[in-house]
Design an enzyme around this catalytic site. Structure first.
Site, PDB file in Angstrom:
ATOM      1  N   ARG A 107       0.830  -1.217   0.000  1.00  0.00           N
ATOM      2  CA  ARG A 107       0.000   0.000   0.000  1.00  0.00           C
ATOM      3  C   ARG A 107       0.861   1.263   0.000  1.00  0.00           C
ATOM      4  NH1 ARG A 107      -2.268  -3.700  -1.160  1.00  0.00           N
ATOM      5  NH2 ARG A 107      -4.192  -4.616  -0.381  1.00  0.00           N
ATOM      6  N   GLU A 132      -5.201   2.968   6.046  1.00  0.00           N
ATOM      7  CA  GLU A 132      -4.916   2.835   4.616  1.00  0.00           C
ATOM      8  C   GLU A 132      -5.518   4.034   3.883  1.00  0.00           C
ATOM      9  OE1 GLU A 132      -6.626  -0.190   1.340  1.00  0.00           O
ATOM     10  OE2 GLU A 132      -5.478  -1.159   2.918  1.00  0.00           O
ATOM     11  N   SER A 164     -11.477  -0.622   2.505  1.00  0.00           N
ATOM     12  CA  SER A 164     -10.757  -1.016   3.719  1.00  0.00           C
ATOM     13  C   SER A 164     -10.134   0.221   4.360  1.00  0.00           C
ATOM     14  CB  SER A 164      -9.642  -2.013   3.393  1.00  0.00           C
ATOM     15  OG  SER A 164     -10.193  -3.235   3.007  1.00  0.00           O
TER      16      SER A 164
END
Length: 310
Positions: free
Chosen positions: A176, A296, A226
């Site tokens: 990420r 995230e 998410s």
């Protein structure tokens, strides 16, 4: 006065129809959150983006790039200066085993184009709700695949306004993460190296992943996907579930009852409510399991009270 001058300058660079004043950013995010942008511009040509970047550098005007707002929370006070959207750059072309997609194209559409050409490698992206530019920015991934597995190179405008080709190896792609934001690059397009495959096999994988996503994720409500990265040795959703946080609400924001890794906007939530719930989840999980959940989702913009003081 300053904003009037900026508007007049923008009209000299970009078609009038591509410039919006005091645009509500909640119309441009998956969470349906966010205050107003002073200016919201949607150029149609690479040269216009270059001119815009150079203009902002020379005139010290803040420039903020947003994709389709799928992994983004914009605070209630909005964003000063110019917000740049590349939604008009959505062309996808196939050449042999390469696919080149402009940064405003949906990564889902890019995976569908790969399927049409019987190219394998992008199946994992068939349910990721972001743009190609956003997918590169955070090295998006799902179901065991990620962008770094298939990216060959990309075209960017660097922080000096120059058009540059960057090889995948230059982007420091990790979990990420990329260095695109740190460098100040604006991605214009990306080229993926795929392999020839069997259409029906590729389709079967994509159908399976789509089914798994739709059955497990709360797609019926606005959300940012998410919220947290996967902590080493754990699953964020499981930690949140085991902390009895599912269904917990702050204002109109709720920890999803369907998938604990998601926070959903179930009743006209504000960004501050959404962020407060994220922080509450982090605090509770830390107290219960001594695991620090890392976000995230990106949070940008100004708080409402800060903007009101200006």
């Amino acid at each position: 006065m300053k904003n009037r001058r900026i508007y007049e300058d923008l009209v000299g660079m970009i078609e009038k129809e591509q410039i919006a004043i005091n645009e509500r950013l909640k119309h441009h995010t998956y969470t349906k959150l966010g205050g107003k942008a002073d200016f919201f511009v949607t150029p149609t040509k690479y040269e216009e983006v270059q001119r815009l970047v150079m203009y902002c550098i020379e005139n010290e005007v803040p420039l903020t790039l947003i994709g389709n707002g799928s992994n983004l929370i914009i605070r209630d006070g909005g964003i000063r200066g110019i917000v740049l959207s590349l939604k008009n750059f959505n062309k996808i072309t196939v050449s042999d085993t390469h696919i080149t997609a402009q940064s405003g194209a949906a990564i889902i559409d890019t995976s569908k184009k790969a399927l049409e050409a019987s190219l394998t490698g992008l199946e994992f992206a068939c349910g990721i709700p972001g743009t190609v530019g956003g997918a590169l920015f955070m090295n998006a991934g799902a179901y065991g695949g990620e962008i770094k597995d298939v990216l060959a190179y990309c075209t960017v405008i660097d922080k000096n306004g120059q058009l540059v080709r960057r090889e995948a190896s230059e982007l420091d792609l990790g979990y990420r993460h990329s260095n695109i934001g740190e460098r100040g690059d604006i991605v214009l397009d990306a080229t993926f190296q795929l392999q020839n495959g069997d259409y029906s096999e590729i389709k079967a994988v994509m159908d399976d992943l789509t089914f798994r996503r739709q059955s497990k994720q709360p797609l019926e409500y606005p959300s940012c996907g998410s919220v947290f990265k996967r902590p080493p040795g754990y699953f964020a959703g499981k930690l949140i579930q085991d902390s009895n946080l599912q269904g917990v609400r702050i204002g109109g924001a709720e920890v999803s009852k369907k998938h604990a890794g998601f926070i959903v906007n179930i009743d006209h939530a504000t960004a501050s409510e959404y962020i407060a719930l994220i922080e509450h989840v982090q605090k509770t999980v830390k107290e219960k399991f001594n695991v620090q959940l890392e976000r995230e989702v990106r949070i940008i913009g100004e708080d409402l009270d800060h903007h009101n003081q200006d």
